[in-house]
Scaffold this motif. Structure first.
Motif, PDB file in Angstrom:
ATOM      1  N   ILE A  23      28.156  37.184  49.780  1.00 27.85           N
ATOM      2  CA  ILE A  23      29.572  37.476  49.549  1.00 27.85           C
ATOM      3  C   ILE A  23      30.328  37.460  50.877  1.00 27.85           C
ATOM      4  CG2 ILE A  23      31.187  39.264  48.766  1.00 27.85           C
ATOM      5  CD1 ILE A  23      28.992  40.016  46.674  1.00 27.85           C
ATOM      6  N   LEU A  33      41.266  33.076  50.544  1.00 29.24           N
ATOM      7  CA  LEU A  33      40.618  34.330  50.165  1.00 29.24           C
ATOM      8  C   LEU A  33      41.014  35.433  51.143  1.00 29.24           C
ATOM      9  CD1 LEU A  33      38.544  35.696  48.239  1.00 29.24           C
ATOM     10  CD2 LEU A  33      36.805  35.155  49.953  1.00 29.24           C
ATOM     11  N   SER A  35      40.441  39.037  50.194  1.00 35.54           N
ATOM     12  CA  SER A  35      39.532  40.179  50.056  1.00 35.54           C
ATOM     13  C   SER A  35      38.633  40.006  48.838  1.00 35.54           C
ATOM     14  CB  SER A  35      40.314  41.488  49.935  1.00 35.54           C
ATOM     15  OG  SER A  35      41.029  41.530  48.714  1.00 35.54           O
ATOM     16  N   THR A  36      37.522  40.732  48.879  1.00 30.95           N
ATOM     17  CA  THR A  36      36.599  40.785  47.753  1.00 30.95           C
ATOM     18  C   THR A  36      36.262  42.251  47.501  1.00 30.95           C
ATOM     19  OG1 THR A  36      34.628  40.634  49.143  1.00 30.95           O
ATOM     20  CG2 THR A  36      35.534  38.562  48.317  1.00 30.95           C
ATOM     21  N   HIS A  38      33.476  44.551  44.936  1.00 31.42           N
ATOM     22  CA  HIS A  38      32.449  44.612  43.900  1.00 31.42           C
ATOM     23  C   HIS A  38      32.962  45.487  42.755  1.00 31.42           C
ATOM     24  CE1 HIS A  38      28.398  44.632  42.270  1.00 31.42           C
ATOM     25  NE2 HIS A  38      28.542  45.924  42.080  1.00 31.42           N
ATOM     26  N   LEU A  50      32.839  40.584  40.406  1.00 33.76           N
ATOM     27  CA  LEU A  50      33.443  40.671  41.728  1.00 33.76           C
ATOM     28  C   LEU A  50      34.919  40.333  41.593  1.00 33.76           C
ATOM     29  CD1 LEU A  50      32.750  40.867  44.857  1.00 33.76           C
ATOM     30  CD2 LEU A  50      32.528  38.387  44.783  1.00 33.76           C
ATOM     31  N   LYS A  51      35.774  41.122  42.236  1.00 35.13           N
ATOM     32  CA  LYS A  51      37.203  40.808  42.252  1.00 35.13           C
ATOM     33  C   LYS A  51      37.502  40.036  43.530  1.00 35.13           C
ATOM     34  CE  LYS A  51      40.180  44.191  42.502  1.00 35.13           C
ATOM     35  NZ  LYS A  51      41.227  45.202  42.312  1.00 35.13           N
ATOM     36  N   LEU A  52      38.150  38.882  43.372  1.00 36.27           N
ATOM     37  CA  LEU A  52      38.524  38.031  44.496  1.00 36.27           C
ATOM     38  C   LEU A  52      40.049  37.972  44.566  1.00 36.27           C
ATOM     39  CD1 LEU A  52      36.117  35.152  43.457  1.00 36.27           C
ATOM     40  CD2 LEU A  52      35.733  36.708  45.350  1.00 36.27           C
ATOM     41  N   GLU A  65      35.280  37.293  39.026  1.00 36.22           N
ATOM     42  CA  GLU A  65      34.100  36.422  38.955  1.00 36.22           C
ATOM     43  C   GLU A  65      32.989  37.170  38.228  1.00 36.22           C
ATOM     44  OE1 GLU A  65      32.165  34.339  42.589  1.00 36.22           O
ATOM     45  OE2 GLU A  65      30.967  36.143  42.206  1.00 36.22           O
ATOM     46  N   TYR A  80      35.199  32.446  36.096  1.00 39.35           N
ATOM     47  CA  TYR A  80      36.318  32.980  36.859  1.00 39.35           C
ATOM     48  C   TYR A  80      37.484  33.174  35.906  1.00 39.35           C
ATOM     49  CZ  TYR A  80      33.684  31.490  40.938  1.00 39.35           C
ATOM     50  OH  TYR A  80      32.696  31.325  41.883  1.00 39.35           O
TER      51      TYR A  80
END
Length: 152
Positions: A23, A33, A35-36, A38, A50-52, A65, A80
């Motif tokens: 990740i 992108l 930020s990510t 969990h 996972l939030k993207l 995702e 997605y």
């Protein structure tokens, strides 16, 4: 709208999968992108979410995702979901001669709102181009260690 994109990565499959499943590496090859985070499940395992968050100029996007199949090193499938669209992505990896890796990505974009349905119909090349760009960025990162962050 469904399409197939493929690329040859001149690295062993183990190295490709190691980089793809990190990740922390997403920022090195996914332009926009920001930020990510969990959401649930065990990272890189079936069902993990996972939030993207992306920023494309004036357009901000949040995408969820979900891993729908994880059979490394052969397959990695994801869904997605974002505002107005769902992308079902199937990724296949094969060892080629010279110990390189062939990555085949099958993308199926499904509109969930009329506006996105129109966009997919009128501008399919935008979606295909973004997939190809991400795959090229990933190839460059794995083969040469080149991060897109150095150019933003």
């Amino acid at each position: 709208m469904q399409y197939v994109t493929e690329i040859l990565i001149n690295k062993p499959i183990s190295e490709v999968i190691k980089n793809l499943s990190s990740i922390d590496n997403l920022k090195h090859w996914q332009a926009g992108l920001t930020s990510t985070s969990h959401i649930s499940g065990t990272p890189n395992e079936l069902g993990a979410k996972l939030k993207l968050n992306y920023n494309f100029g004036n357009r901000k996007m949040e995408i969820i995702e979900t891993i729908t199949k994880q059979d490394f090193p052969n397959e990695f499938h994801l869904t997605y979901s974002g505002k107005g669209v769902r992308n079902i992505q199937e990724n296949y990896f094969k060892i080629t001669e010279n110990n390189s890796t062939k990555w085949v990505s099958i993308n199926d974009y499904q509109p969930t709102k009329l506006k996105m349905s129109v966009m997919l119909f009128l501008m399919p090349r935008i979606f295909k181009k973004q997939t190809k760009t991400y795959m090229k960025n990933f190839k460059n990162f794995v083969e040469n260690g080149t991060s897109i962050q150095n150019y933003n």
